[in-house]
Design a protein around this motif. Structure first.
Motif, PDB file in Angstrom:
ATOM      1  N   GLU A  34       1.147  -1.419  -0.083  1.00  0.00           N
ATOM      2  CA  GLU A  34      -0.067  -0.084   0.167  1.00  0.00           C
ATOM      3  C   GLU A  34       0.855   1.252   0.009  1.00  0.00           C
ATOM      4  O   GLU A  34       1.918   1.363   0.895  1.00  0.00           O
ATOM      5  CB  GLU A  34      -0.852  -0.124   1.274  1.00  0.00           C
ATOM      6  CG  GLU A  34      -1.889   1.484   1.097  1.00  0.00           C
ATOM      7  CD  GLU A  34      -2.845   1.382   2.396  1.00  0.00           C
ATOM      8  OE1 GLU A  34      -2.802   0.307   3.189  1.00  0.00           O
ATOM      9  OE2 GLU A  34      -3.769   2.211   2.487  1.00  0.00           O
ATOM     10  N   ASN A  53      -4.772   4.779  -1.936  1.00  0.00           N
ATOM     11  CA  ASN A  53      -5.845   5.138  -1.484  1.00  0.00           C
ATOM     12  C   ASN A  53      -6.544   6.351  -2.343  1.00  0.00           C
ATOM     13  O   ASN A  53      -5.853   7.196  -3.032  1.00  0.00           O
ATOM     14  CB  ASN A  53      -5.751   5.779  -0.249  1.00  0.00           C
ATOM     15  CG  ASN A  53      -5.081   4.567   0.914  1.00  0.00           C
ATOM     16  OD1 ASN A  53      -6.233   3.884   1.376  1.00  0.00           O
ATOM     17  ND2 ASN A  53      -3.990   4.781   1.278  1.00  0.00           N
ATOM     18  N   GLU A  80      -8.316   1.676  -3.256  1.00  0.00           N
ATOM     19  CA  GLU A  80      -8.673   1.578  -2.063  1.00  0.00           C
ATOM     20  C   GLU A  80      -9.791   2.619  -1.914  1.00  0.00           C
ATOM     21  O   GLU A  80      -9.382   3.617  -1.756  1.00  0.00           O
ATOM     22  CB  GLU A  80      -7.959   1.541  -0.919  1.00  0.00           C
ATOM     23  CG  GLU A  80      -6.878   0.215  -1.060  1.00  0.00           C
ATOM     24  CD  GLU A  80      -6.177  -0.187   0.570  1.00  0.00           C
ATOM     25  OE1 GLU A  80      -6.222   0.772   1.347  1.00  0.00           O
ATOM     26  OE2 GLU A  80      -5.290  -0.882   0.383  1.00  0.00           O
ATOM     27  N   ASP A  96     -11.963  -0.290   1.933  1.00  0.00           N
ATOM     28  CA  ASP A  96     -10.706   0.172   2.896  1.00  0.00           C
ATOM     29  C   ASP A  96     -11.774   0.243   4.309  1.00  0.00           C
ATOM     30  O   ASP A  96     -13.048   0.375   4.231  1.00  0.00           O
ATOM     31  CB  ASP A  96     -10.135   1.098   2.726  1.00  0.00           C
ATOM     32  CG  ASP A  96      -8.858   1.489   3.411  1.00  0.00           C
ATOM     33  OD1 ASP A  96      -8.570   0.682   4.143  1.00  0.00           O
ATOM     34  OD2 ASP A  96      -8.162   2.171   3.290  1.00  0.00           O
ATOM     35  N   LYS A 119     -11.170  -5.098   2.950  1.00  0.00           N
ATOM     36  CA  LYS A 119      -9.927  -4.934   3.849  1.00  0.00           C
ATOM     37  C   LYS A 119     -10.447  -4.580   5.262  1.00  0.00           C
ATOM     38  O   LYS A 119     -11.301  -3.836   5.455  1.00  0.00           O
ATOM     39  CB  LYS A 119      -9.190  -3.699   3.442  1.00  0.00           C
ATOM     40  CG  LYS A 119      -7.897  -3.685   4.005  1.00  0.00           C
ATOM     41  CD  LYS A 119      -7.200  -2.622   3.044  1.00  0.00           C
ATOM     42  CE  LYS A 119      -5.500  -2.670   3.585  1.00  0.00           C
ATOM     43  NZ  LYS A 119      -4.842  -1.725   2.831  1.00  0.00           N
TER      44      LYS A 119
END
Ligand code: C2E
Ligand code: CA
Ligand code: CA
Ligand code: CA
Length: 279
Positions: free
Chosen positions: A58, A117, A149, A179, A200
């Motif tokens: 990530e 993200n 995400e 997420d 997640k």
């Protein structure tokens, strides 16, 4: 410089606001930071504990402020969203993460993927899907090596639009993860309509997993839900061997957390990769 955790986020956001003054000043500070290359990406490995391999990482933004030192994202992402600077910042994050992934892939890690993200403002922006496609093309990255995400609140912000964009992204071939799953307000009925690949599990549920039966129940339920919906599942915030063992026993094999590595700069992540390769 020391990074400050989530508990301090409101305080520091307020302190920064006072320090930086009005919205325009915050915006220009963020813009200057972009121009002066003060943002850096850190990477945190995502591990398949079945094989022991790092399957991806990530990308997490940091602000290397000349006076304030290393600033954690909780201190400036909300401001960036408020001012709209998140659009340029998000584009930079996506471009940098894809270029970095390309570098590692060229060094031999073909199957590596990167998770990025995405904020609500980016999702809402006209042409977001096109810009993702362009960024992938310019970096020379297969769409399936990029995972975006999205948070539940982002999606619930405007469900119809989000569903449309998710399906366009899916058609492009990128992977989609929800997420912080379990902390937001999305219903299971919505989940069915989201073109997602990965759930997640939020670190809030992982933290006390081995001591709090409620958290244990929530986590096992999410893992079962993912299995029944044919989704991948990954846990974040894995810090201990006990947490790892519990997750493995209950069928979650992808993990991310300090147990494996903290988020580290690209150069250090290259060393983490090499070490994993050698194992
Ligand atoms: P997130 O997406 O939920 O990211 C996970 C956060 O948990 C990261 O904090 C990471 O450093 C931290 N973490 C990882 N492993 C552990 C662990 O084992 N224990 C604990 N206690 N924490 C762990 P970070 O890097 O401070 O990022 C905070 C949030 O800022 C992220 O939460 C994400 O929402 C946001 N963010 C970070 N980078 C970006 C970005 O490029 N774009 C956008 N839109 N948001 C970003
Ligand atoms: Ca994330
Ligand atoms: Ca998360
Ligand atoms: Ca989180």
């Amino acid at each position: 410089a020391k990074e400050l955790g989530g508990d301090n986020y409101k305080f520091y956001t307020r302190a920064m606001r006072e320090q930086l003054g009005e919205r325009v000043q915050i915006e220009s500070a963020l813009r200057r930071a972009l121009e002066r290359h003060e943002f850096v990406l850190y990477y945190q490995p995502q591990v398949d504990i079945g094989t022991g391999r790092i399957v991806g990482m990530e990308a997490l933004i940091r602000w290397q402020h000349p006076e304030m030192g290393m600033v954690a994202p909780a201190r400036f992402i909300p401001l960036a969203e408020e001012t709209g600077m998140i659009l340029q910042m998000g584009a930079w994050v996506l471009r940098s993460a894809c270029q970095q992934l390309r570098t590692w892939q060229c060094e031999g890690r073909r199957n590596l993927r990167v998770a990025v993200n995405v904020s609500a403002r980016q999702m809402a922006e006209q042409g977001f899907v096109g810009s993702v496609a362009d960024t992938l093309g310019e970096a020379g990255i297969e769409p399936c090596c990029l995972e975006l995400e999205l948070t539940e609140s982002l999606v619930m912000n405007d469900v119809e639009h989000a569903v449309t964009v998710m399906h366009e992204l899916k058609r492009l071939g990128v992977k989609l993860a929800i997420d912080d799953f379990g902390t937001g307000y999305s219903s299971l009925a919505h989940l069915k309509r989201f073109a997602i690949d990965v759930l997640k599990i939020d670190q809030a549920f992982v933290r006390d997993l081995t001591v709090d039966p409620d958290d244990a129940a929530i986590v096992t339920t999410i893992i079962a839900l993912a299995a029944n919906l044919n989704l991948e599942v990954i846990s974040e915030g894995v810090e201990t061997l006990d947490q790892l063992s519990f997750l493995r026993e209950h069928g979650c094999h992808q993990m991310q957390g300090y147990y494996f590595s903290r988020p580290v700069p690209a150069v250090a992540f290259g060393a983490v990769l090499a070490e994993n390769e050698a194992q």
